[in-house]
Design an enzyme around this catalytic site. Structure first.
Site, PDB file in Angstrom:
ATOM      1  CE  LYS A   1      -3.986  -2.230   2.224  1.00 21.75           C
ATOM      2  NZ  LYS A   1      -5.003  -2.142   3.301  1.00 21.75           N
TER       3      LYS A   1
ATOM      4  CE1 TYR B   1      -9.532  -2.509   0.252  1.00 20.78           C
ATOM      5  CE2 TYR B   1      -8.609  -0.763  -1.102  1.00 20.78           C
ATOM      6  CZ  TYR B   1      -8.443  -1.823  -0.243  1.00 20.78           C
ATOM      7  OH  TYR B   1      -7.183  -2.218   0.146  1.00 20.78           O
TER       8      TYR B   1
ATOM      9  CG  ASN C   1      -3.795  -2.397   6.786  1.00 19.74           C
ATOM     10  OD1 ASN C   1      -3.634  -2.026   5.626  1.00 19.74           O
ATOM     11  ND2 ASN C   1      -4.828  -3.140   7.148  1.00 19.74           N
TER      12      ASN C   1
ATOM     13  CG  HIS D   1      -5.281  -6.186  -0.467  1.00 11.25           C
ATOM     14  ND1 HIS D   1      -6.513  -6.093   0.148  1.00 11.25           N
ATOM     15  CD2 HIS D   1      -5.431  -7.078  -1.482  1.00 11.25           C
ATOM     16  CE1 HIS D   1      -7.375  -6.888  -0.483  1.00 11.25           C
ATOM     17  NE2 HIS D   1      -6.746  -7.487  -1.479  1.00 11.25           N
TER      18      HIS D   1
ATOM     19  CD  GLU E   1      -8.976  -8.803  -3.736  1.00  7.08           C
ATOM     20  OE1 GLU E   1      -7.843  -9.262  -3.455  1.00  7.08           O
ATOM     21  OE2 GLU E   1      -9.799  -8.464  -2.864  1.00  7.08           O
TER      22      GLU E   1
END
Ligand code: GDP
Length: 139
Positions: free
Chosen positions: A11, A51, A114, A117, A128
């Site tokens: 990320k 998302y 965080n 993913h 995805e």
């Protein structure tokens, strides 16, 4: 084949902080084969699509701004039980709860930022992977 692949994204927070190579090394050392990888950026529109399942959540807007805030590294990883094993490697969504040595424990900044993913099911892994790559060529 699809039970053996998962989609990962390093990320924007982790890319910005220079953690990409350390994270990639950890992934490879755990036995994942990086089938394909690209450095890219999500537009707000793409992040909203990716998302979509979270669109009713209170944090959705903030997540979209974060995920479109800079370069990311997206990749398809192959390994037996890829989805499950990769979720173990990255640790809990909230880094406070992530086990010691997991990627989120080592590199995450917050619940939102965080670091990484990982797909949460084989069905989502397929979806995805298709979102980022023309995966037909790997079958
Ligand atoms: P994941 O599968 O572990 O990534 O977790 P989820 O699918 O539940 O959430 C997707 C992403 O949204 C997470 O990785 C976080 O970046 C972010 N997120 C999840 N829960 C929260 C929350 O309660 N607050 C905020 N600000 N972000 C969250």
């Amino acid at each position: 084949m699809f039970g053996n692949i998962t989609l990962s994204i390093i990320k924007p927070d982790a890319v910005k902080k220079g953690y990409s190579m350390s994270i990639l090394s950890q992934i490879i050392n755990e036995g994942f084969n990086i089938i394909t990888l690209k450095i890219t950026e999500l537009s707000k529109k793409s992040a909203i699509i990716f998302y979509e399942e979270h669109k009713e959540k209170y944090f959705f807007e903030s997540l979209i701004v974060f995920m479109s805030s800079g370069p990311i590294i997206s990749m398809i990883l192959k390994k037996e039980n890829a989805v499950k094993d990769f979720r173990i490697l990255i640790g809990d969504t909230n880094p406070i709860n992530a086990k010691k040595g997991t990627i989120r424990n080592l590199y995450a900044t917050s619940l939102e930022k965080n670091a990484i993913h990982g797909s949460d099911s084989n069905k989502n892994a397929f979806k995805e992977c298709k979102f980022f790559f023309p995966i037909e060529k790997f079958s």
